[in-house]
Design a protein around this motif. Structure first.
Motif, mmCIF file in Angstrom:
data_model
loop_
_atom_site.group_PDB
_atom_site.id
_atom_site.type_symbol
_atom_site.label_atom_id
_atom_site.label_comp_id
_atom_site.label_asym_id
_atom_site.label_seq_id
_atom_site.Cartn_x
_atom_site.Cartn_y
_atom_site.Cartn_z
ATOM 1 N N VAL A 14 38.756 124.901 114.457
ATOM 2 C CA VAL A 14 39.285 126.226 114.129
ATOM 3 C C VAL A 14 38.213 127.059 113.441
ATOM 4 O O VAL A 14 38.058 128.240 113.738
ATOM 5 N N VAL A 72 45.527 134.960 113.529
ATOM 6 C CA VAL A 72 46.226 133.744 113.939
ATOM 7 C C VAL A 72 45.410 132.510 113.582
ATOM 8 O O VAL A 72 45.935 131.529 113.034
ATOM 9 N N LEU A 73 44.115 132.540 113.875
ATOM 10 C CA LEU A 73 43.259 131.388 113.587
ATOM 11 C C LEU A 73 43.138 131.121 112.092
ATOM 12 O O LEU A 73 43.126 129.976 111.662
ATOM 13 N N ARG A 74 43.058 132.178 111.303
ATOM 14 C CA ARG A 74 42.977 131.984 109.855
ATOM 15 C C ARG A 74 44.268 131.389 109.308
ATOM 16 O O ARG A 74 44.240 130.576 108.386
ATOM 17 N N GLY A 75 45.399 131.800 109.878
ATOM 18 C CA GLY A 75 46.671 131.189 109.484
ATOM 19 C C GLY A 75 46.696 129.710 109.829
ATOM 20 O O GLY A 75 47.151 128.877 109.034
ATOM 21 N N GLU A 76 46.198 129.370 111.006
ATOM 22 C CA GLU A 76 46.131 127.970 111.413
ATOM 23 C C GLU A 76 45.174 127.190 110.507
ATOM 24 O O GLU A 76 45.451 126.049 110.127
ATOM 25 N N ASN A 77 44.078 127.826 110.138
ATOM 26 C CA ASN A 77 43.109 127.186 109.251
ATOM 27 C C ASN A 77 43.726 126.924 107.875
ATOM 28 O O ASN A 77 43.523 125.855 107.292
ATOM 29 N N ARG A 79 46.907 126.495 107.266
ATOM 30 C CA ARG A 79 47.885 125.417 107.453
ATOM 31 C C ARG A 79 47.190 124.052 107.495
ATOM 32 O O ARG A 79 47.641 123.097 106.868
ATOM 33 N N ASN A 80 46.078 123.974 108.216
ATOM 34 C CA ASN A 80 45.321 122.719 108.279
ATOM 35 C C ASN A 80 44.791 122.320 106.905
ATOM 36 O O ASN A 80 44.801 121.141 106.542
#
Length: 100
Positions: A14, A72-77, A79-80
């Motif tokens: 990510v 979206v990617l920062r949100g996923e990051n 969450r990870n």
């Protein structure tokens, strides 16, 4: 031929995907700034001006698309990262409960 590309995409982290999209957005932003400068400084024919405005609109749309992808990617990051911290906390709790 599409599945190998999808598999390759899955292996990209990510963080590296965020970096790649930020780089693309930055290049697009620089191109947009150059086009705006050219529009202000040069005497353009009506046809050239319209073509330049169309190109500027396309670049603006592309920048907005990149910004949505980054969000979206920062949100996923995030969450990870929270998942990693939770696993670390559980590991520490397990260690101190059963081993220490």
């Amino acid at each position: 031929m599409s599945p190998p590309k999808d598999k390759k995409r899955e292996k990209i982290s990510v963080a590296s995907e965020i970096d790649r999209i930020e780089e693309r957005r930055l290049r697009c932003q620089n191109s947009l700034e150059r086009a705006e400068f050219r529009k202000r400084r040069e005497e353009l024919s009506e046809q050239d001006r319209l073509a330049l405005e169309e190109e500027m609109n396309m670049m603006s749309e592309r920048i907005q698309k990149y910004e949505r992808e980054l969000e979206v990617l920062r949100g996923e990051n995030r969450r990870n990262m929270l998942l990693s911290v939770a696993l670390l906390a559980i590991s520490v709790l397990f260690y101190y409960t059963f081993i220490y």
